[in-house]
Design a protein around this motif. Structure first.
Motif, PDB file in Angstrom:
ATOM      1  N   ARG A 142      12.575  54.597  53.372  1.00  0.00           N
ATOM      2  CA  ARG A 142      13.382  53.847  52.812  1.00  0.00           C
ATOM      3  C   ARG A 142      14.311  53.169  55.026  1.00  0.00           C
ATOM      4  O   ARG A 142      15.194  52.645  55.001  1.00  0.00           O
ATOM      5  CB  ARG A 142      14.913  54.367  53.050  1.00  0.00           C
ATOM      6  CG  ARG A 142      14.654  54.399  50.841  1.00  0.00           C
ATOM      7  CD  ARG A 142      15.731  55.460  50.702  1.00  0.00           C
ATOM      8  NE  ARG A 142      15.998  56.160  49.321  1.00  0.00           N
ATOM      9  CZ  ARG A 142      14.514  57.129  48.765  1.00  0.00           C
ATOM     10  NH1 ARG A 142      14.151  57.251  49.743  1.00  0.00           N
ATOM     11  NH2 ARG A 142      14.766  56.943  47.702  1.00  0.00           N
ATOM     12  N   GLU A 146      31.006  59.748  47.693  1.00  0.00           N
ATOM     13  CA  GLU A 146      29.506  59.586  48.114  1.00  0.00           C
ATOM     14  C   GLU A 146      29.459  57.658  47.892  1.00  0.00           C
ATOM     15  O   GLU A 146      29.661  57.473  46.733  1.00  0.00           O
ATOM     16  CB  GLU A 146      28.456  60.138  48.031  1.00  0.00           C
ATOM     17  CG  GLU A 146      27.589  59.582  48.902  1.00  0.00           C
ATOM     18  CD  GLU A 146      25.892  61.229  48.914  1.00  0.00           C
ATOM     19  OE1 GLU A 146      24.934  60.822  48.320  1.00  0.00           O
ATOM     20  OE2 GLU A 146      26.452  61.898  48.087  1.00  0.00           O
ATOM     21  N   ASN A 147      28.961  57.148  49.185  1.00  0.00           N
ATOM     22  CA  ASN A 147      29.070  56.037  48.238  1.00  0.00           C
ATOM     23  C   ASN A 147      29.948  54.997  47.890  1.00  0.00           C
ATOM     24  O   ASN A 147      29.860  54.347  46.757  1.00  0.00           O
ATOM     25  CB  ASN A 147      27.895  55.489  48.007  1.00  0.00           C
ATOM     26  CG  ASN A 147      26.406  55.537  49.155  1.00  0.00           C
ATOM     27  OD1 ASN A 147      26.670  54.873  50.608  1.00  0.00           O
ATOM     28  ND2 ASN A 147      25.250  56.669  48.784  1.00  0.00           N
ATOM     29  N   PHE A 155      25.400  63.069  52.190  1.00  0.00           N
ATOM     30  CA  PHE A 155      24.356  63.388  51.152  1.00  0.00           C
ATOM     31  C   PHE A 155      23.851  64.480  50.776  1.00  0.00           C
ATOM     32  O   PHE A 155      24.373  65.289  51.455  1.00  0.00           O
ATOM     33  CB  PHE A 155      22.688  63.462  51.905  1.00  0.00           C
ATOM     34  CG  PHE A 155      22.725  62.054  53.341  1.00  0.00           C
ATOM     35  CD1 PHE A 155      21.880  60.576  52.633  1.00  0.00           C
ATOM     36  CD2 PHE A 155      23.340  61.520  54.488  1.00  0.00           C
ATOM     37  CE1 PHE A 155      21.894  59.555  53.595  1.00  0.00           C
ATOM     38  CE2 PHE A 155      23.171  60.981  54.990  1.00  0.00           C
ATOM     39  CZ  PHE A 155      22.466  59.265  54.851  1.00  0.00           C
ATOM     40  N   ARG A 172      22.424  65.000  47.068  1.00  0.00           N
ATOM     41  CA  ARG A 172      21.466  64.510  45.666  1.00  0.00           C
ATOM     42  C   ARG A 172      20.853  63.164  45.674  1.00  0.00           C
ATOM     43  O   ARG A 172      21.648  62.017  46.368  1.00  0.00           O
ATOM     44  CB  ARG A 172      22.327  64.523  44.280  1.00  0.00           C
ATOM     45  CG  ARG A 172      22.356  66.137  44.359  1.00  0.00           C
ATOM     46  CD  ARG A 172      23.160  66.269  42.856  1.00  0.00           C
ATOM     47  NE  ARG A 172      24.087  65.291  42.377  1.00  0.00           N
ATOM     48  CZ  ARG A 172      24.701  65.283  41.086  1.00  0.00           C
ATOM     49  NH1 ARG A 172      25.306  66.649  41.215  1.00  0.00           N
ATOM     50  NH2 ARG A 172      25.821  64.385  41.255  1.00  0.00           N
ATOM     51  N   ASP A 173      19.537  63.056  45.432  1.00  0.00           N
ATOM     52  CA  ASP A 173      18.672  62.615  45.822  1.00  0.00           C
ATOM     53  C   ASP A 173      19.236  60.535  44.253  1.00  0.00           C
ATOM     54  O   ASP A 173      20.259  61.374  43.305  1.00  0.00           O
ATOM     55  CB  ASP A 173      17.203  62.130  46.249  1.00  0.00           C
ATOM     56  CG  ASP A 173      16.851  62.601  45.013  1.00  0.00           C
ATOM     57  OD1 ASP A 173      17.136  62.804  43.545  1.00  0.00           O
ATOM     58  OD2 ASP A 173      15.660  63.205  44.797  1.00  0.00           O
ATOM     59  N   GLU A 174      18.744  60.224  43.858  1.00  0.00           N
ATOM     60  CA  GLU A 174      18.959  59.419  42.910  1.00  0.00           C
ATOM     61  C   GLU A 174      18.410  59.834  41.885  1.00  0.00           C
ATOM     62  O   GLU A 174      19.168  59.041  40.271  1.00  0.00           O
ATOM     63  CB  GLU A 174      17.520  57.856  42.991  1.00  0.00           C
ATOM     64  CG  GLU A 174      16.373  58.471  42.992  1.00  0.00           C
ATOM     65  CD  GLU A 174      15.555  57.996  44.384  1.00  0.00           C
ATOM     66  OE1 GLU A 174      14.176  58.516  45.033  1.00  0.00           O
ATOM     67  OE2 GLU A 174      16.928  58.443  45.330  1.00  0.00           O
ATOM     68  N   ARG A 175      17.768  61.005  41.247  1.00  0.00           N
ATOM     69  CA  ARG A 175      17.051  61.952  40.399  1.00  0.00           C
ATOM     70  C   ARG A 175      18.403  62.999  40.711  1.00  0.00           C
ATOM     71  O   ARG A 175      17.379  63.877  39.860  1.00  0.00           O
ATOM     72  CB  ARG A 175      15.397  62.406  40.873  1.00  0.00           C
ATOM     73  CG  ARG A 175      14.470  61.053  40.454  1.00  0.00           C
ATOM     74  CD  ARG A 175      13.252  61.539  40.925  1.00  0.00           C
ATOM     75  NE  ARG A 175      12.268  60.479  40.718  1.00  0.00           N
ATOM     76  CZ  ARG A 175      10.815  61.028  41.015  1.00  0.00           C
ATOM     77  NH1 ARG A 175      10.275  61.986  41.081  1.00  0.00           N
ATOM     78  NH2 ARG A 175      10.120  59.820  40.354  1.00  0.00           N
ATOM     79  N   LYS A 176      19.139  62.587  40.724  1.00  0.00           N
ATOM     80  CA  LYS A 176      20.124  64.142  40.810  1.00  0.00           C
ATOM     81  C   LYS A 176      19.704  65.062  41.479  1.00  0.00           C
ATOM     82  O   LYS A 176      20.163  66.472  41.054  1.00  0.00           O
ATOM     83  CB  LYS A 176      20.463  64.223  39.844  1.00  0.00           C
ATOM     84  CG  LYS A 176      22.117  63.441  39.527  1.00  0.00           C
ATOM     85  CD  LYS A 176      23.024  63.351  38.458  1.00  0.00           C
ATOM     86  CE  LYS A 176      23.856  61.390  38.129  1.00  0.00           C
ATOM     87  NZ  LYS A 176      24.383  62.382  37.005  1.00  0.00           N
ATOM     88  N   ASN A 177      18.512  65.261  42.328  1.00  0.00           N
ATOM     89  CA  ASN A 177      18.199  66.798  42.728  1.00  0.00           C
ATOM     90  C   ASN A 177      18.432  67.030  44.178  1.00  0.00           C
ATOM     91  O   ASN A 177      19.231  65.872  45.125  1.00  0.00           O
ATOM     92  CB  ASN A 177      16.731  66.617  43.635  1.00  0.00           C
ATOM     93  CG  ASN A 177      15.479  66.597  42.062  1.00  0.00           C
ATOM     94  OD1 ASN A 177      16.470  67.050  40.927  1.00  0.00           O
ATOM     95  ND2 ASN A 177      15.530  65.406  42.048  1.00  0.00           N
ATOM     96  N   TRP A 198      13.399  61.780  53.014  1.00  0.00           N
ATOM     97  CA  TRP A 198      13.297  60.437  52.159  1.00  0.00           C
ATOM     98  C   TRP A 198      14.499  59.712  52.823  1.00  0.00           C
ATOM     99  O   TRP A 198      14.049  58.412  52.454  1.00  0.00           O
ATOM    100  CB  TRP A 198      14.515  61.047  51.481  1.00  0.00           C
ATOM    101  CG  TRP A 198      15.315  60.601  50.229  1.00  0.00           C
ATOM    102  CD1 TRP A 198      15.092  60.292  48.845  1.00  0.00           C
ATOM    103  CD2 TRP A 198      16.686  59.964  50.755  1.00  0.00           C
ATOM    104  NE1 TRP A 198      16.061  59.449  48.232  1.00  0.00           N
ATOM    105  CE2 TRP A 198      17.234  59.115  48.757  1.00  0.00           C
ATOM    106  CE3 TRP A 198      17.705  60.063  51.375  1.00  0.00           C
ATOM    107  CZ2 TRP A 198      18.041  58.183  49.001  1.00  0.00           C
ATOM    108  CZ3 TRP A 198      18.395  58.746  51.052  1.00  0.00           C
ATOM    109  CH2 TRP A 198      18.968  58.168  49.877  1.00  0.00           C
TER     110      TRP A 198
END
Length: 206
Positions: A31, A56-57, A9, A11-16, A27
């Protein structure tokens, strides 16, 4: 056992950038998942970007770093890449990874590049010397088989030589990749979120 997954992991979906285990745990909880254990996933820049390859993914977010003769542990040779393909994982020398790009990059789910390699095919890095006074808290990822990996964090300062021997002699690691030094932390732990943010994380998710 089969429901626990080793993932990375950044960054999150907002690229934070997650930066801290507590942020990542929250986070994941949102989920329906939980963080079992985790550590930082390699050496990173001041901007919190991974210094080398990061996938990642299945998405390549940072390119393979083939630079040599530069300052820092990342560039100690040989360095390498920890690769996850589904439920299987292995550690590959960076030069080999670059030379066999079409084969090595196939079906990669997660990957992180760091250095140096502590153990390669059962052989401890010959650059390490006994009695070294370069002792720091260190962490690593090592493989025991293609289906079994271990996240390892030292409780106190240790040299590369002694750390590599512990991984090989006590844990029976066949390959091991150094992740980072004194900035490293491990989750769960009382001090897991103390200190500055760091880059990508690698952890077991349930």
């Amino acid at each position: 056992m089969h429901k626990d997954q080793l993932q990375m992991f950044w960054r999150d979906e907002r690229k934070n950038v997650f930066g801290k285990f507590g942020v990542l745990q929250q986070w994941l909880n949102q989920r329906g998942k939980s963080l079992v254990c985790a550590t930082n996933a390699g050496i990173y820049e001041e901007s919190l970007r991974p210094l080398g390859l990061y996938i990642e993914n299945g998405i390549e977010l940072r390119r393979l770093n083939v630079r040599k003769n530069a300052y820092g542990n990342f560039y100690l040779q040989p360095n390498g890449v920890f690769v996850i393909r589904g439920t299987q994982a292995n550690i590959i020398n960076t030069d080999q990874f670059a030379a066999e790009r079409s084969m090595q990059w196939s079906d990669v789910t997660f990957a992180t590049q760091s250095g140096p390699l502590l153990i390669e095919h059962g052989r401890i890095n010959p650059m390490f010397s006994a009695g070294s006074d370069n002792r720091l808290v260190r962490n690593a990822i090592c493989t025991l088989s293609i289906n079994e990996s271990a996240l390892v964090f030292s409780r106190g300062p240790i040299s590369f030589f002694d750390f590599a021997h512990f991984l090989k002699d006590k844990l029976n690691c066949t390959d091991a990749l150094y992740l980072d030094g004194s900035v490293s932390r491990f989750y769960p732990g009382l001090a897991s979120d103390i200190g500055p943010q760091f880059g990508a994380m690698i952890g077991v998710v349930k």
